[in-house]
Write a protein that holds these residues in place. Structure first.
Motif, mmCIF file in Angstrom:
data_model
loop_
_atom_site.group_PDB
_atom_site.id
_atom_site.type_symbol
_atom_site.label_atom_id
_atom_site.label_comp_id
_atom_site.label_asym_id
_atom_site.label_seq_id
_atom_site.Cartn_x
_atom_site.Cartn_y
_atom_site.Cartn_z
ATOM 1 N N THR A 1 0.837 -1.189 0.000
ATOM 2 C CA THR A 1 0.000 0.000 0.000
ATOM 3 C C THR A 1 0.874 1.241 0.000
ATOM 4 O O THR A 1 1.652 1.444 0.942
ATOM 5 C CB THR A 1 -0.912 0.038 1.251
ATOM 6 N N PRO A 2 0.817 2.071 -1.029
ATOM 7 C CA PRO A 2 1.619 3.294 -1.028
ATOM 8 C C PRO A 2 1.269 4.165 0.165
ATOM 9 O O PRO A 2 0.093 4.308 0.528
ATOM 10 C CB PRO A 2 1.215 3.980 -2.342
ATOM 11 N N PRO A 3 2.271 4.740 0.827
ATOM 12 C CA PRO A 3 1.998 5.546 2.011
ATOM 13 C C PRO A 3 1.328 6.872 1.693
ATOM 14 O O PRO A 3 0.800 7.522 2.571
ATOM 15 C CB PRO A 3 3.394 5.762 2.608
ATOM 16 N N ARG A 4 1.335 7.290 0.446
ATOM 17 C CA ARG A 4 0.704 8.540 0.050
ATOM 18 C C ARG A 4 0.534 8.507 -1.455
ATOM 19 O O ARG A 4 0.885 7.542 -2.117
ATOM 20 C CB ARG A 4 1.562 9.739 0.460
ATOM 21 N N LYS A 5 -0.038 9.560 -2.000
ATOM 22 C CA LYS A 5 -0.245 9.585 -3.452
ATOM 23 C C LYS A 5 1.107 9.562 -4.164
ATOM 24 O O LYS A 5 2.131 9.969 -3.591
ATOM 25 C CB LYS A 5 -1.026 10.836 -3.839
ATOM 26 N N PRO A 6 1.138 9.089 -5.411
ATOM 27 C CA PRO A 6 2.408 9.024 -6.144
ATOM 28 C C PRO A 6 3.069 10.393 -6.250
ATOM 29 O O PRO A 6 2.400 11.425 -6.350
ATOM 30 C CB PRO A 6 1.982 8.502 -7.520
ATOM 31 N N LEU A 7 4.383 10.392 -6.227
ATOM 32 C CA LEU A 7 5.135 11.629 -6.365
ATOM 33 C C LEU A 7 5.033 12.155 -7.799
ATOM 34 O O LEU A 7 5.142 11.393 -8.759
ATOM 35 C CB LEU A 7 6.605 11.412 -6.018
ATOM 36 N N GLY A 8 4.846 13.448 -7.931
ATOM 37 C CA GLY A 8 4.816 14.079 -9.244
ATOM 38 C C GLY A 8 6.220 14.377 -9.729
ATOM 39 O O GLY A 8 6.999 15.021 -9.022
ATOM 40 N N VAL A 9 6.552 13.920 -10.920
ATOM 41 C CA VAL A 9 7.889 14.069 -11.481
ATOM 42 C C VAL A 9 7.840 15.003 -12.680
ATOM 43 O O VAL A 9 6.993 14.841 -13.573
ATOM 44 C CB VAL A 9 8.458 12.709 -11.917
ATOM 45 N N ALA A 10 8.765 15.946 -12.724
ATOM 46 C CA ALA A 10 8.929 16.808 -13.886
ATOM 47 C C ALA A 10 10.240 16.446 -14.575
ATOM 48 O O ALA A 10 11.298 16.426 -13.929
ATOM 49 C CB ALA A 10 8.943 18.283 -13.492
ATOM 50 N N LEU A 11 10.176 16.134 -15.858
ATOM 51 C CA LEU A 11 11.371 15.828 -16.633
ATOM 52 C C LEU A 11 11.963 17.120 -17.179
ATOM 53 O O LEU A 11 11.263 17.901 -17.846
ATOM 54 C CB LEU A 11 11.031 14.894 -17.789
ATOM 55 N N VAL A 12 13.247 17.330 -16.923
ATOM 56 C CA VAL A 12 13.941 18.523 -17.411
ATOM 57 C C VAL A 12 14.815 18.097 -18.583
ATOM 58 O O VAL A 12 15.861 17.483 -18.409
ATOM 59 C CB VAL A 12 14.806 19.157 -16.306
ATOM 60 N N GLY A 13 14.363 18.425 -19.791
ATOM 61 C CA GLY A 13 15.059 17.993 -20.997
ATOM 62 C C GLY A 13 14.286 16.862 -21.646
ATOM 63 O O GLY A 13 14.059 15.825 -21.018
ATOM 64 N N LEU A 14 13.865 17.063 -22.885
ATOM 65 C CA LEU A 14 12.990 16.104 -23.547
ATOM 66 C C LEU A 14 13.684 15.447 -24.739
ATOM 67 O O LEU A 14 13.096 15.281 -25.813
ATOM 68 C CB LEU A 14 11.689 16.783 -23.991
ATOM 69 N N GLY A 15 14.934 15.050 -24.543
ATOM 70 C CA GLY A 15 15.677 14.350 -25.576
ATOM 71 C C GLY A 15 15.271 12.895 -25.676
ATOM 72 O O GLY A 15 14.242 12.460 -25.141
ATOM 73 N N GLY A 16 16.118 12.117 -26.356
ATOM 74 C CA GLY A 16 15.784 10.736 -26.647
ATOM 75 C C GLY A 16 15.567 9.873 -25.417
ATOM 76 O O GLY A 16 14.689 8.994 -25.418
ATOM 77 N N TYR A 17 16.332 10.096 -24.368
ATOM 78 C CA TYR A 17 16.187 9.259 -23.178
ATOM 79 C C TYR A 17 14.869 9.549 -22.461
ATOM 80 O O TYR A 17 14.172 8.622 -22.031
ATOM 81 C CB TYR A 17 17.369 9.471 -22.234
ATOM 82 N N SER A 18 14.520 10.815 -22.348
ATOM 83 C CA SER A 18 13.230 11.155 -21.744
ATOM 84 C C SER A 18 12.082 10.625 -22.581
ATOM 85 O O SER A 18 11.123 10.032 -22.062
ATOM 86 C CB SER A 18 13.095 12.675 -21.590
ATOM 87 N N GLU A 19 12.164 10.826 -23.894
ATOM 88 C CA GLU A 19 11.065 10.427 -24.769
ATOM 89 C C GLU A 19 10.951 8.919 -24.896
ATOM 90 O O GLU A 19 9.842 8.373 -24.846
ATOM 91 C CB GLU A 19 11.263 11.042 -26.149
ATOM 92 N N GLY A 20 12.096 8.232 -25.037
ATOM 93 C CA GLY A 20 12.056 6.810 -25.315
ATOM 94 C C GLY A 20 12.028 5.906 -24.111
ATOM 95 O O GLY A 20 11.549 4.765 -24.205
ATOM 96 N N ARG A 21 12.525 6.390 -22.957
ATOM 97 C CA ARG A 21 12.622 5.520 -21.785
ATOM 98 C C ARG A 21 11.882 6.058 -20.560
ATOM 99 O O ARG A 21 11.095 5.346 -19.953
ATOM 100 C CB ARG A 21 14.100 5.306 -21.419
ATOM 101 N N LEU A 22 12.145 7.298 -20.181
ATOM 102 C CA LEU A 22 11.610 7.778 -18.908
ATOM 103 C C LEU A 22 10.105 8.051 -18.959
ATOM 104 O O LEU A 22 9.360 7.648 -18.051
ATOM 105 C CB LEU A 22 12.362 9.022 -18.459
#
Length: 369
Positions: free
Chosen positions: A32-53
């Motif tokens: 059971t998660p202890p709280r709501k999921p953490l909100g993540v902001a990606l800084v930089g939208l290159g290939g790794y962010s787009e294809g994996r993260l």
């Protein structure tokens, strides 16, 4: 190194006990998660962010894609439509500091060229956000220390994107540092590289020394980090040489770097990295046998074998999803991160010595503690 208050083995042992990586594919990372999921902001939208993260964040249980930071308006519009991101969670580099006022964002993931890791990690920390930073952590050890100091000063967590620290086969060989199923470790070989780039690649930032390009920064950190986690030790000296077969392409960065690490107790690490040679192996020789992972740093398909016939082939659904879920859970529960900022700093200390040795024609350089 006695002057270093951070103990690699203590961190690894503490993190190993925190959670079982192999349980994640079965949905048992946490009941059971202890709280709501953490909100993540990606800084930089290159290939790794787009294809994996970004795809990985669609699979995570304890964090979610909540925002983006990009300097390209067309990318911002496309990502916003694809992931249903509200206007308030879309940032550029000019208004990045205002992310401090956004309660939707808990974590900033820095996925920029290496030369910008320090700047945006520090800026995110000053905005009061936890930080995940891609490897290599920084351009040098001094910058890495400033990043750690900024996060400590602002009471936020800093994790480095060493996905292999979360991968179950890798976790197995890390556990063998203490268990010693094949006796004491004698020698380790770690090689990470691929063949790429041509004369049409001149605009690629990985060929630009000012932006942290070169094989050692990009792929060599896998070999270096692998040798460190496979031995559980910090090297005390290194000898290194750069090699260039295509000088017309690699004008200011290394195409291939070979380096030899000297660990306490006479253990030796034979390491190499390249943008011109395919290599992907971590091999450990011990007094009563050996074990290896090959490949050891691919995005999937990590597998290994041992001298007595064991097969290491545990699988995860998505390495980056596992990495981010475990880091998010550690933040929420206040447990140790598998790869905190100090892990990245330890690599940068060795990286500084590797570049110094190569510049001196391969002369052995003692690594500062």
């Amino acid at each position: 190194m006695s002057s270093n208050p951070w103990s690699r083995r203590q961190v690894l042992k503490g993190a190993l006990g925190a959670m079982a990586a192999s349980a994640w594919p079965l949905g048992a990372l946490a009941a059971t998660p202890p709280r709501k999921p953490l909100g993540v902001a990606l800084v930089g939208l290159g290939g790794y962010s787009e294809g994996r993260l970004a795809p990985a964040l669609q699979l995570t249980k304890h964090c979610r894609l909540a925002g983006i930071v990009t300097g390209t308006p067309a990318k911002a519009k496309a990502w916003q439509a694809r992931y249903q991101l509200p206007d308030r969670n879309i940032y550029d580099y000019d208004n990045f500091a205002s992310i401090a006022d956004n309660p939707d964002i808990d974590v900033v993931y820095v996925v920029l060229p290496n030369s910008l890791h320090g700047k945006y990690t520090i800026a995110a920390a000053e905005a009061g956000k936890h930080v995940w930073c891609e490897k290599p952590m920084a351009m040098n050890a001094a910058e890495a220390q400033r990043m750690i100091d900024a996060c400590n000063r602002n009471k936020v967590k800093l994790a480095i994107g060493y996905r292999m620290h979360h991968e179950p086969n890798t976790r197995r060989i890390i556990s063998w540092v203490d268990e010693k199923p094949y006796g004491a470790i004698r020698r380790v070989r770690a090689e990470a590289g691929f063949s790429a780039f041509d004369e049409d690649s001149r605009g690629n930032w990985r060929l630009d020394p000012a932006r942290g390009g070169g094989a050692m920064y990009d792929m060599g950190v896998y070999a270096l980090n692998g040798a460190r986690y496979a031995t559980g030790l910090e090297p005390v000296a290194v000898s290194a040489r750069h090699e260039t077969r295509r000088p017309q392409i690699f004008t200011g960065v290394d195409e291939t770097t070979r380096f030899t690490l000297e660990f306490p107790g006479g253990i030796v690490g034979d390491c190499a990295t390249s943008f011109g040679i395919n290599m992907n192996q971590l091999h450990v020789d011990c007094e009563r046998g050996w074990y290896e992972l090959a490949p050891f740093q691919s995005y999937d398909g990590i597998k290994g074998r041992t001298s007595d016939g064991k097969v290491l082939d545990a699988r995860v659904q998505h390495q980056q999803a596992l990495q981010m879920d475990e880091d998010a859970l550690a933040i929420m529960q206040g447990t140790p991160l598998r790869a905190p900022g100090e892990e990245g700093l330890a690599d940068m200390r060795v990286m500084d010595a590797i570049f110094a040795s190569a510049k001196a024609g391969g002369k052995k350089v003692t690594i500062a503690g």
